[in-house]
Every structure is written in structure tokens, then in C-alpha cells.
Design a protein around this motif. Structure first.
Motif, PDB file in Angstrom:
ATOM      1  N   GLY A 215      67.989  39.441  47.996  1.00  0.00           N
ATOM      2  CA  GLY A 215      66.641  39.363  48.695  1.00  0.00           C
ATOM      3  C   GLY A 215      65.519  39.633  47.874  1.00  0.00           C
ATOM      4  N   THR A 216      65.804  39.849  46.657  1.00  0.00           N
ATOM      5  CA  THR A 216      64.702  40.155  45.742  1.00  0.00           C
ATOM      6  C   THR A 216      65.147  39.722  44.251  1.00  0.00           C
ATOM      7  OG1 THR A 216      65.712  42.290  44.963  1.00  0.00           O
ATOM      8  CG2 THR A 216      64.197  42.574  46.676  1.00  0.00           C
ATOM      9  N   LEU A 217      64.003  39.843  43.313  1.00  0.00           N
ATOM     10  CA  LEU A 217      64.388  39.432  41.888  1.00  0.00           C
ATOM     11  C   LEU A 217      65.406  40.055  41.451  1.00  0.00           C
ATOM     12  CD1 LEU A 217      63.798  37.607  39.638  1.00  0.00           C
ATOM     13  CD2 LEU A 217      61.982  38.989  38.862  1.00  0.00           C
ATOM     14  N   ASP A 218      65.289  41.389  41.595  1.00  0.00           N
ATOM     15  CA  ASP A 218      66.396  42.256  40.916  1.00  0.00           C
ATOM     16  C   ASP A 218      67.781  42.028  41.407  1.00  0.00           C
ATOM     17  OD1 ASP A 218      64.778  43.757  39.198  1.00  0.00           O
ATOM     18  OD2 ASP A 218      64.354  45.191  40.892  1.00  0.00           O
ATOM     19  N   GLU A 219      67.952  41.797  42.664  1.00  0.00           N
ATOM     20  CA  GLU A 219      69.039  41.272  43.171  1.00  0.00           C
ATOM     21  C   GLU A 219      69.570  39.955  42.695  1.00  0.00           C
ATOM     22  OE1 GLU A 219      69.019  41.557  47.569  1.00  0.00           O
ATOM     23  OE2 GLU A 219      68.426  43.448  47.643  1.00  0.00           O
ATOM     24  N   VAL A 220      68.871  39.025  42.381  1.00  0.00           N
ATOM     25  CA  VAL A 220      69.165  37.838  41.794  1.00  0.00           C
ATOM     26  C   VAL A 220      69.658  37.927  40.549  1.00  0.00           C
ATOM     27  CG1 VAL A 220      68.236  35.720  40.689  1.00  0.00           C
ATOM     28  CG2 VAL A 220      67.386  36.522  43.101  1.00  0.00           C
ATOM     29  N   LEU A 221      69.190  38.733  39.671  1.00  0.00           N
ATOM     30  CA  LEU A 221      69.652  39.110  38.363  1.00  0.00           C
ATOM     31  C   LEU A 221      70.694  39.893  38.362  1.00  0.00           C
ATOM     32  CD1 LEU A 221      66.285  40.183  36.609  1.00  0.00           C
ATOM     33  CD2 LEU A 221      67.461  38.023  36.703  1.00  0.00           C
ATOM     34  N   ASP A 222      71.178  40.890  39.448  1.00  0.00           N
ATOM     35  CA  ASP A 222      72.514  41.376  39.657  1.00  0.00           C
ATOM     36  C   ASP A 222      73.477  40.346  39.854  1.00  0.00           C
ATOM     37  OD1 ASP A 222      71.281  43.981  39.120  1.00  0.00           O
ATOM     38  OD2 ASP A 222      71.025  44.419  41.355  1.00  0.00           O
TER      39      ASP A 222
ATOM     40  N   LEU B 126      57.651  39.257  42.602  1.00  0.00           N
ATOM     41  CA  LEU B 126      56.800  38.369  41.631  1.00  0.00           C
ATOM     42  C   LEU B 126      57.037  36.935  42.014  1.00  0.00           C
ATOM     43  CD1 LEU B 126      57.887  39.970  38.180  1.00  0.00           C
ATOM     44  CD2 LEU B 126      56.058  40.703  39.603  1.00  0.00           C
ATOM     45  N   GLY B 127      57.503  36.467  42.972  1.00  0.00           N
ATOM     46  CA  GLY B 127      57.475  35.097  43.411  1.00  0.00           C
ATOM     47  C   GLY B 127      58.651  34.215  42.792  1.00  0.00           C
ATOM     48  N   GLY B 128      58.842  33.034  43.446  1.00  0.00           N
ATOM     49  CA  GLY B 128      59.831  32.489  42.927  1.00  0.00           C
ATOM     50  C   GLY B 128      59.599  31.425  41.946  1.00  0.00           C
ATOM     51  N   VAL B 129      58.511  31.334  41.227  1.00  0.00           N
ATOM     52  CA  VAL B 129      58.313  30.819  39.976  1.00  0.00           C
ATOM     53  C   VAL B 129      58.768  31.622  38.720  1.00  0.00           C
ATOM     54  CG1 VAL B 129      56.695  29.988  38.448  1.00  0.00           C
ATOM     55  CG2 VAL B 129      56.541  28.972  40.735  1.00  0.00           C
ATOM     56  N   VAL B 130      58.601  32.783  38.865  1.00  0.00           N
ATOM     57  CA  VAL B 130      58.789  33.770  38.130  1.00  0.00           C
ATOM     58  C   VAL B 130      60.549  33.954  37.832  1.00  0.00           C
ATOM     59  CG1 VAL B 130      58.906  36.289  37.317  1.00  0.00           C
ATOM     60  CG2 VAL B 130      56.813  34.986  37.923  1.00  0.00           C
ATOM     61  N   ALA B 131      61.042  33.909  39.432  1.00  0.00           N
ATOM     62  CA  ALA B 131      62.354  34.227  39.530  1.00  0.00           C
ATOM     63  C   ALA B 131      63.187  32.768  38.613  1.00  0.00           C
ATOM     64  CB  ALA B 131      62.996  34.059  40.731  1.00  0.00           C
ATOM     65  N   VAL B 132      62.394  31.619  38.874  1.00  0.00           N
ATOM     66  CA  VAL B 132      63.098  30.447  38.310  1.00  0.00           C
ATOM     67  C   VAL B 132      63.076  30.518  36.902  1.00  0.00           C
ATOM     68  CG1 VAL B 132      62.816  27.988  37.649  1.00  0.00           C
ATOM     69  CG2 VAL B 132      62.772  28.850  40.263  1.00  0.00           C
ATOM     70  N   GLN B 133      61.889  31.148  36.118  1.00  0.00           N
ATOM     71  CA  GLN B 133      61.968  31.334  34.810  1.00  0.00           C
ATOM     72  C   GLN B 133      63.037  32.314  34.143  1.00  0.00           C
ATOM     73  OE1 GLN B 133      57.824  32.551  34.517  1.00  0.00           O
ATOM     74  NE2 GLN B 133      56.980  30.644  34.296  1.00  0.00           N
ATOM     75  N   LYS B 134      63.136  33.468  35.217  1.00  0.00           N
ATOM     76  CA  LYS B 134      64.086  34.291  34.385  1.00  0.00           C
ATOM     77  C   LYS B 134      65.467  34.101  34.598  1.00  0.00           C
ATOM     78  CE  LYS B 134      61.252  38.345  34.894  1.00  0.00           C
ATOM     79  NZ  LYS B 134      61.283  38.749  33.674  1.00  0.00           N
ATOM     80  N   LEU B 135      65.852  33.185  35.541  1.00  0.00           N
ATOM     81  CA  LEU B 135      66.922  32.686  35.657  1.00  0.00           C
ATOM     82  C   LEU B 135      67.573  31.777  34.797  1.00  0.00           C
ATOM     83  CD1 LEU B 135      69.544  32.916  37.506  1.00  0.00           C
ATOM     84  CD2 LEU B 135      68.592  31.230  39.414  1.00  0.00           C
TER      85      LEU B 135
ATOM     86  N   SER C  25      72.520  28.236  33.530  1.00  0.00           N
ATOM     87  CA  SER C  25      72.273  26.665  33.660  1.00  0.00           C
ATOM     88  C   SER C  25      72.310  26.306  35.012  1.00  0.00           C
ATOM     89  CB  SER C  25      73.387  25.622  32.919  1.00  0.00           C
ATOM     90  OG  SER C  25      74.648  26.029  33.289  1.00  0.00           O
ATOM     91  N   THR C  26      71.633  27.156  35.903  1.00  0.00           N
ATOM     92  CA  THR C  26      72.009  27.008  37.246  1.00  0.00           C
ATOM     93  C   THR C  26      70.952  25.743  37.715  1.00  0.00           C
ATOM     94  OG1 THR C  26      72.810  29.300  37.922  1.00  0.00           O
ATOM     95  CG2 THR C  26      71.442  27.928  39.556  1.00  0.00           C
ATOM     96  N   TYR C  27      71.429  24.994  38.873  1.00  0.00           N
ATOM     97  CA  TYR C  27      70.681  24.227  39.317  1.00  0.00           C
ATOM     98  C   TYR C  27      69.735  24.811  40.457  1.00  0.00           C
ATOM     99  CZ  TYR C  27      69.158  19.231  40.703  1.00  0.00           C
ATOM    100  OH  TYR C  27      68.382  18.157  40.853  1.00  0.00           O
TER     101      TYR C  27
ATOM    102  N   ALA D 112      62.510  24.777  37.974  1.00  0.00           N
ATOM    103  CA  ALA D 112      63.025  24.214  38.990  1.00  0.00           C
ATOM    104  C   ALA D 112      63.675  22.632  38.774  1.00  0.00           C
ATOM    105  CB  ALA D 112      62.129  24.579  40.078  1.00  0.00           C
ATOM    106  N   HIS D 113      64.670  22.396  39.272  1.00  0.00           N
ATOM    107  CA  HIS D 113      65.146  20.998  39.590  1.00  0.00           C
ATOM    108  C   HIS D 113      64.658  20.268  40.575  1.00  0.00           C
ATOM    109  CE1 HIS D 113      67.878  23.135  36.922  1.00  0.00           C
ATOM    110  NE2 HIS D 113      67.685  22.220  35.891  1.00  0.00           N
ATOM    111  N   GLY D 114      64.188  21.118  41.741  1.00  0.00           N
ATOM    112  CA  GLY D 114      63.992  20.316  43.102  1.00  0.00           C
ATOM    113  C   GLY D 114      62.918  21.342  43.855  1.00  0.00           C
ATOM    114  N   PHE D 115      62.696  20.534  44.959  1.00  0.00           N
ATOM    115  CA  PHE D 115      61.639  21.605  45.672  1.00  0.00           C
ATOM    116  C   PHE D 115      62.033  21.039  47.078  1.00  0.00           C
ATOM    117  CE2 PHE D 115      58.387  23.552  47.639  1.00  0.00           C
ATOM    118  CZ  PHE D 115      57.552  24.610  46.827  1.00  0.00           C
TER     119      PHE D 115
END
Length: 225
Positions: A35-42, A61-70, A75-77, A98-101
Motif C-alpha cells: 500500500g506504500t513505497l515502504d511496503e513495496v521495498l519490504d 512519493l508517487g509511482g514514478v519514484v517507486a519505479v525508479q527505486k524498484l 528486474s521486475t516488469y 516502466a515497461h508499460g502503462f
């Protein structure tokens, strides 16, 4: 059989739960959520997903930042999606990695089909969003060309062009820049000649193409007497 691990990262709990429920019905998918960027990183700290569906407005921080950190960790799609995609947001997401939208109003069947397509090597980008991205690229190219043309203007002419874009007349320009009305008129004529523009209205349009609104434009030197 190895299942495709899909991360659903969305700050809206009800929406996220609905998407997870939909995908869990497909025996080809293993679903995890955040539900958050921190949870994504976990999540990715334990195991990277094969595909990540990332909300454009993922907190904080938004999805763009999440994509950059991920992208730095896996190597996730990655697929970003939104209810109100614009050409700028689609382009920003793709440029961030991002590979798609996808549009969040995609049908349940369309989403499942898109994710199966990813597994088969297809890019999840609908025709309308592809058009938005192409338009954004063309718009940036046009802006770059316009700014290159504007480079021929002097600092004072840039100030006058800024005021032209706001609809100022020669008398107003003269008062604001503390110059004579005749000098203001000459600056306007020089601007039109240098930029090969037919009118003041065309100069205002050129300004918006090159710099957007006057509030977004780069600062120029302050007026002097």
C-alpha cells in the motif's frame, strides 16, 4: 508449474483488494500486495516479483519514484497505471523505467489478458496511451526547437517576449520595463523579425510552446532602468 508472481502496489485499499481478488482467481498468478513505497521495498527485499502493477499516485512519493527505486533492486516488469493518465505522466513513467502503462478503467478481462500478454513478451500499452506518449515526445521536440530559436533573443527581448505572452501592449511594456514606448515597439519588432513571426499573437503562442506559462518559464534578468 511456476506461477507468475505479481505485486499490486496501490494506496487505495479497496481498489487494491479488488485487483488482488481478481488476479488470485487465475491459477497462473501468485499475488502479493503493498500500500506504500515502504511496503513495496519490504516485499522485494524478500523476493522480487515478476510483474509489478504500480499506482501512479502510490504514497508517499508517487509511482514514478517507486519505479525508479524498484528498478535498482529487481528486474521486475513494471506497469504503472492511473485513472487519469496524461501524455506527460505516461512519458514520465516510461522514462523512469516502466515497461508499460495501463488505464485503471481497463476491464477485468482486459487486465488479465494484458498480464498474460506480458508473460508472453507483449508490452501493455493501449493504443490511446501510446498516442499520448507519442504526442508527449513530439511536444518535447517542438519545445526544444522553439527554445533553440529563442536563444537569438537578448535578455531584454526575452523580458519583452514574456510580457507579450501575458498580453501586454507597448505602453504597458514600456512602463513595466522603465523604457520609452518607442523602445518597447522596437523590441517587439526585433522579436518578430528574429523569430520570423507575423504578429504579437504568434509571439505569445511561440512563448507558450517554448516555455509553457509565464510562471513556468526560466527566469530572465531583472529589468534595469
Amino acid at each position: 508449474m511456476t506461477r507468475t508472481r505479481i505485486l499490486v502496489a496501490d494506496s487505495l485499499r479497496i481498489f487494491r483488494a479488488g485487483v488482488c481478488s481478481l488476479l488470485e482467481r487465475d491459477s497462473d498468478f501468485e499475488v502479493v500486495e503493498a500500500g506504500t513505497l515502504d511496503e513495496v521495498l519490504d516485499v522485494v527485499a524478500h523476493r522480487c516479483p515478476d510483474i509489478a502493477l504500480i499506482d501512479l499516485d502510490l504514497r508517499p512519493l508517487g509511482g514514478v519514484v517507486a519505479v525508479q527505486k524498484l528498478a535498482k533492486r529487481c528486474s521486475t516488469y513494471m506497469i504503472v497505471w492511473s485513472f487519469e493518465p496524461s501524455r506527460e505522466t505516461v512519458l514520465a513513467a516510461v522514462r523512469s523505467g516502466a515497461h508499460g502503462f495501463l488505464h485503471k478503467e481497463i476491464s477485468p478481462e482486459g487486465l488479465v489478458r494484458a498480464l498474460h500478454g506480458v508473460v508472453q513478451g507483449e508490452a501493455p500499452l493501449s493504443r490511446d496511451l501510446a498516442t499520448l506518449m507519442i504526442d508527449a515526445l513530439h511536444g518535447q521536440d517542438e519545445r526544444t526547437r522553439a527554445r533553440e530559436r529563442a536563444a537569438v533573443l537578448s535578455s531584454r527581448e526575452r523580458q519583452v517576449l514574456d510580457l507579450l505572452a501575458e498580453g501586454a501592449r507597448n505602453k504597458q511594456i514600456a512602463a513595466l520595463l522603465t523604457i520609452s514606448e518607442f523602445t518597447a515597439k522596437r523590441h517587439v519588432q526585433n522579436i518578430l523579425q528574429k523569430l520570423e513571426l507575423p504578429s504579437r499573437g504568434a509571439a505569445a503562442t511561440f512563448y507558450r510552446t517554448a516555455f509553457g506559462s509565464s510562471e513556468e518559464a526560466p527566469a530572465v534578468a531583472s529589468p534595469v532602468g
